[in-house]
Design an enzyme around this catalytic site. Structure first.
Site, PDB file in Angstrom:
ATOM      1  N   ARG A   1      21.116  -9.997  39.704  1.00 19.65           N
ATOM      2  CA  ARG A   1      22.125  -8.932  39.735  1.00 19.65           C
ATOM      3  C   ARG A   1      22.215  -8.352  41.148  1.00 19.65           C
ATOM      4  O   ARG A   1      21.225  -7.831  41.668  1.00 19.65           O
ATOM      5  CB  ARG A   1      21.737  -7.837  38.746  1.00 19.65           C
ATOM      6  CG  ARG A   1      22.518  -6.531  38.877  1.00 19.65           C
ATOM      7  CD  ARG A   1      23.962  -6.692  38.452  1.00 19.65           C
ATOM      8  NE  ARG A   1      24.640  -5.396  38.439  1.00 19.65           N
ATOM      9  CZ  ARG A   1      25.930  -5.247  38.170  1.00 19.65           C
ATOM     10  NH1 ARG A   1      26.672  -6.308  37.899  1.00 19.65           N
ATOM     11  NH2 ARG A   1      26.485  -4.048  38.171  1.00 19.65           N
TER      12      ARG A   1
ATOM     13  N   LEU B   1       0.829  -1.207   0.000  1.00 22.88           N
ATOM     14  CA  LEU B   1       0.000   0.000   0.000  1.00 22.88           C
ATOM     15  C   LEU B   1       0.871   1.267   0.000  1.00 22.88           C
ATOM     16  O   LEU B   1       0.732   2.129  -0.856  1.00 22.88           O
ATOM     17  CB  LEU B   1      -0.930  -0.026   1.224  1.00 22.88           C
ATOM     18  CG  LEU B   1      -1.878   1.159   1.415  1.00 22.88           C
ATOM     19  CD1 LEU B   1      -2.818   1.308   0.233  1.00 22.88           C
ATOM     20  CD2 LEU B   1      -2.690   1.001   2.707  1.00 22.88           C
TER      21      LEU B   1
ATOM     22  N   ASP C   1      -8.049  -2.389   9.456  1.00 25.92           N
ATOM     23  CA  ASP C   1      -8.884  -2.382  10.666  1.00 25.92           C
ATOM     24  C   ASP C   1      -8.774  -3.711  11.415  1.00 25.92           C
ATOM     25  O   ASP C   1      -8.935  -3.757  12.636  1.00 25.92           O
ATOM     26  CB  ASP C   1     -10.349  -2.122  10.303  1.00 25.92           C
ATOM     27  CG  ASP C   1     -10.608  -0.646  10.013  1.00 25.92           C
ATOM     28  OD1 ASP C   1      -9.744   0.187  10.358  1.00 25.92           O
ATOM     29  OD2 ASP C   1     -11.670  -0.334   9.433  1.00 25.92           O
TER      30      ASP C   1
ATOM     31  N   ALA D   1       3.121   8.579  -0.077  1.00 20.91           N
ATOM     32  CA  ALA D   1       1.800   8.229   0.446  1.00 20.91           C
ATOM     33  C   ALA D   1       1.983   7.294   1.624  1.00 20.91           C
ATOM     34  O   ALA D   1       2.008   6.079   1.474  1.00 20.91           O
ATOM     35  CB  ALA D   1       0.937   7.574  -0.641  1.00 20.91           C
TER      36      ALA D   1
ATOM     37  N   GLU E   1       1.635  -0.072  10.046  1.00 17.30           N
ATOM     38  CA  GLU E   1       0.182  -0.298  10.004  1.00 17.30           C
ATOM     39  C   GLU E   1      -0.566   0.873  10.654  1.00 17.30           C
ATOM     40  O   GLU E   1      -1.505   0.689  11.418  1.00 17.30           O
ATOM     41  CB  GLU E   1      -0.178  -1.655  10.631  1.00 17.30           C
ATOM     42  CG  GLU E   1       0.384  -2.788   9.782  1.00 17.30           C
ATOM     43  CD  GLU E   1      -0.343  -4.109   9.933  1.00 17.30           C
ATOM     44  OE1 GLU E   1      -1.543  -4.088  10.241  1.00 17.30           O
ATOM     45  OE2 GLU E   1       0.293  -5.143   9.717  1.00 17.30           O
TER      46      GLU E   1
ATOM     47  N   PHE F   1       8.564   0.698   1.798  1.00 18.22           N
ATOM     48  CA  PHE F   1       8.325   0.173   3.148  1.00 18.22           C
ATOM     49  C   PHE F   1       7.384  -1.022   3.117  1.00 18.22           C
ATOM     50  O   PHE F   1       6.502  -1.149   3.970  1.00 18.22           O
ATOM     51  CB  PHE F   1       7.745   1.270   4.057  1.00 18.22           C
ATOM     52  CG  PHE F   1       8.644   2.457   4.199  1.00 18.22           C
ATOM     53  CD1 PHE F   1       9.965   2.310   4.609  1.00 18.22           C
ATOM     54  CD2 PHE F   1       8.187   3.742   3.912  1.00 18.22           C
ATOM     55  CE1 PHE F   1      10.801   3.412   4.737  1.00 18.22           C
ATOM     56  CE2 PHE F   1       9.014   4.842   4.042  1.00 18.22           C
ATOM     57  CZ  PHE F   1      10.333   4.681   4.456  1.00 18.22           C
ATOM     58  N   ILE F   2       7.561  -1.896   2.136  1.00 15.00           N
ATOM     59  CA  ILE F   2       6.701  -3.070   2.043  1.00 15.00           C
ATOM     60  C   ILE F   2       7.384  -4.244   2.753  1.00 15.00           C
ATOM     61  O   ILE F   2       8.355  -4.813   2.244  1.00 15.00           O
ATOM     62  CB  ILE F   2       6.401  -3.433   0.568  1.00 15.00           C
ATOM     63  CG1 ILE F   2       5.869  -2.198  -0.179  1.00 15.00           C
ATOM     64  CG2 ILE F   2       5.394  -4.592   0.504  1.00 15.00           C
ATOM     65  CD1 ILE F   2       4.662  -1.523   0.464  1.00 15.00           C
TER      66      ILE F   2
END
Lengths: 311, 390
Positions: free
Chosen positions: B268, B124, B240, B129, B364, B155-156
């Site tokens: 620790r 997308l 969604d 975009a 996303e 950025f896929i």
């Protein structure tokens, strides 16, 4: 009270900002990607008299006031945080001399630090003495006109490249860290493993050379509690049944193993990556390995443990 | 309402956790250092039937419910965020087909995705975009029985290794992004389709993030999802639902960091006792654990809302992603703090977790976009006109 920068401070900010924008900012991404110390920028800052800002003029420094020193660090860090550590750590390593040095010590060391000919570092932290500074264990024993220092320091910024390191060590262990600790100027410290350097190189996808190290594996009697095991110093690997433990230095103090792994066949399976590293730690200290960062597989072979680098 | 996991979900969690601890966690540091996609772990997950959890049994999937799918992503991410993206992105790339695919398309593609034989990706975003999805410029022109796609995507996730990528492109530029966009299933060997570049990243370094180039790539009309102009709707309906998986990933990262910090604090010693005995450390651990728990339950609630087809599911999935992503960032930052200087070096896993966590606030939909989605739902419920946002 006048709360504004002086004309000199404003001019200093302008000059350092310009220097940083023009000559430091363009190098920042590469310094990050290669994880290599920017020796050229150290020389640049030395030439511009920015490494002796905390040192009095009598010792060759530029003797800026505190706000001026802050402006220098701030403007360089605006372009590149790594490079800003050059003046910052120079000051950190010079301050003990400025605060507590004799005239002779000041004469001997400050001019070389102010000019940037030498780099300084500050050696306080240890693997088990981080926030708890007073837990440090490095010892200094008087020997005629000298002291013999033994122990190890960790997370020492510029420790591998500094010409002098201020080392804090116990001269009187019975008095505890707060009262039994002394400070020493240690020249030309050679850090055998270049820890942070190798670590950074690996994290950027560079591979240190392959290696295999072998170290002895002690059999731990079934009944022996691991924390009390062995009076050995340094890091040791011990085996009990099908578990392998890495124990650190004086185990009675350590309160348990640094790491443990499950023995399956001739392979030590570690639940976490860091456990494998800790097992590998022993190999580096005892063997020919040059970087503990690349070791992640440990294997039992007879009564020895083999630790291997990647492929 | 029974507010507890079913026995099957508890068993699923146990199995996936064991798998992740034994076979994924030991690989995480190396995957991060080498930035190489873990093909062996993809095969492992495929063999364990964990790549078709969103796909109906009729198409070879395991058809887990939403909470079950979230558990899978969460438990894998607890060990390694990169590896958790294998099932997560498989679902993201499968969802457009599940939501809008024809029976023929489902028959053709879903079995191969469910088995893990093929990997899917979701194409997308473009260079110009990102948050503004409707600004996309990739074109699709009809040419007989085909479409010719031209443009580039950026950025896929898994774009360079996927066997199919859902590509969104304008079929009617005059109608704008929202109404003129269509969705296409583009197969890897399509002429004119390539992945010229893979990004260098801060986190999830073993998961290739690719730039995709479409140079008159010829795609059969039979690979168009839904009708022309339905692309934006398909993209939004997918996101969604898919962002629950990112919320689950964030919960897993946070849980992994909390577990490691807790174990570290217990062993620790400083000031003569384990640092876990210090209240300053205890408060940090308590915040980390409780915030992670809160994010987890919101994520499960959102996953259940997707299953139920709730009309306001986007409200819950965006809320879950917003809360879980911010939680992961805060908790991993605190985990580094609990480890002190040791947390800053690559010898310990928490700095990797902190770098991995950041992406959950970005992809996303950035956290700011999630707030927009949530606010729109709020305004709609309140009957406030949406003159500017619609």
């Amino acid at each position: 009270m006048t709360y504004r920068l002086s004309d000199e401070q404003i001019e200093l900010r302008r000059i350092v900002r310009e220097l940083a924008e023009e000559q430091i900012a363009p190098r920042a991404a590469e310094i990050d990607a290669t994880a290599e110390f920017p020796w050229d920028l150290k020389e640049l800052l030395a030439r511009q008299d920015l490494l002796g800002t905390a040192v009095p003029a009598a010792y060759g420094g530029t003797e800026l006031d505190g706000v001026g020193q802050a402006i220098v660090a701030e403007e360089i860090a605006r372009a590149d945080a790594t490079t800003s550590l050059i003046p910052i750590v120079q000051k950190l390593g010079s301050l003990p001399i400025l605060l507590a040095g004799s005239d002779e010590q000041k004469d001997r060391f400050l001019p070389r630090l102010a000019s940037g000919e030498w780099l300084a570092a500050f050696g306080l932290s240890e693997a088990s003495a981080g926030s708890d500074v007073s837990a440090l264990r490095t010892r200094a024993r008087r020997d005629g006109d000298d002291y013999l220092l033994s122990g190890s320091k960790r997370f020492i910024t510029h420790g591998s490249i500094a010409n002098l390191v201020i080392i804090f060590a116990l001269t009187d262990p019975s008095a505890g860290g707060r009262k039994g600790m002394s400070a020493f100027i240690v020249e030309h410290v050679v850090f055998k493993y270049g820890y942070m350097v190798n670590h950074n190189a690996f994290s950027r996808g560079k591979r240190a050379r392959d290696f295999t190290a072998v170290l002895p594996l002690a059999e731990l009697p079934e009944a022996t509690p691991t924390r009390a095991a062995l009076g050995a110093t340094g890091l040791v690997l011990v085996r009990r049944g099908d578990l392998v433990y890495a124990l650190k230095e004086t185990c009675s103090h350590a309160g348990g193993p640094l790491a443990e792994g499950q023995l399956e066949g001739d392979t030590i399976i570690c639940p976490w990556h860091s456990s494998a590293f800790r097992l590998a730690d022993g190999a580096v200290r005892h063997g020919p390995a040059t970087s503990r960062e690349v070791a992640y597989a440990a294997r039992i072979n007879g009564d020895q443990v083999e630790v291997q680098g990647p492929r | 309402m029974t507010y507890r996991l079913s026995d099957e979900q508890i068993e699923l969690r146990r199995i996936v956790r064991e798998l992740a601890e034994e076979q994924i966690a030991p690989r995480a540091a190396e995957i991060d250092a080498t930035a190489e996609f873990p093909w062996d772990l993809k095969e492992l997950l495929a063999r364990q039937d964990l790549l078709g959890t969103a796909v109906p049994a009729a198409y070879g999937g395991t058809e887990l419910d939403g909470v079950g799918q979230a558990i899978v992503a969460e438990e894998i991410a607890r060990a390694d965020a990169t590896t958790s993206l294998i099932p997560i992105v498989q679902k993201l790339g499968s969802l457009p087909i599940l939501l809008a695919g024809s029976d023929e398309q489902k028959d053709r593609f879903l079995p191969r995705l469910a088995s893990g034989e093929w990997l899917a990706a979701f194409g997308l975003s473009e260079a110009s975009a990102g948050s503004d999805v409707s600004a996309l410029r990739t074109r699709a022109r009809r040419d007989g029985d085909d479409y010719l796609l031209s443009g580039s995507k950026r950025f896929i996730t898994h774009g360079s290794i996927a066997n199919l990528v859902i590509i969104f492109a304008l079929t009617d530029p005059s109608a704008g992004g929202r109404k003129g966009m269509s969705a296409f299933i583009v197969e890897r060997d399509t002429p004119g389709f390539s992945a010229p570049r893979v990004e260098h990243k801060m986190g999830i370094r073993g998961s290739p993030t690719a730039e995709l180039l479409l140079e008159d790539a010829r795609v059969p009309a039979a690979n168009r999802l839904g009708e022309e102009g339905e692309g934006f709707k398909i993209a939004m309906a997918t996101l969604d639902r898919s962002r629950v998986a990112i919320a689950a990933q964030a919960v897993g990262i946070a849980q992994g960091a909390t577990d490691y910090a807790l174990a570290y604090a217990a062993q620790r010693e400083q000031f003569g006792e384990p640092v876990a005995e210090l209240q300053g450390i205890q408060f940090m651990l308590a915040d980390m654990a409780s915030q992670t728990e809160a994010a987890r339950h919101l994520t499960y609630a959102a996953a259940a809302a997707v299953d139920a087809g709730a009309p306001d599911l986007a409200y819950l999935t965006s809320s879950a992603k917003l809360v879980a992503g911010d939680t992961a960032m805060r908790v991993t930052t605190d985990a580094v703090q609990v480890l002190g200087g040791y947390g800053f070096i690559t010898e310990y896993p928490v700095e990797r977790m902190m770098r991995d966590a950041k992406i959950t606030q970005l992809y996303e939909g950035t956290q700011q976009i999630q707030r927009l989605v949530i606010a729109r739902q709020l305004l709609r419920r309140a009957g406030v006109a949406r003159s500017k946002t619609s």
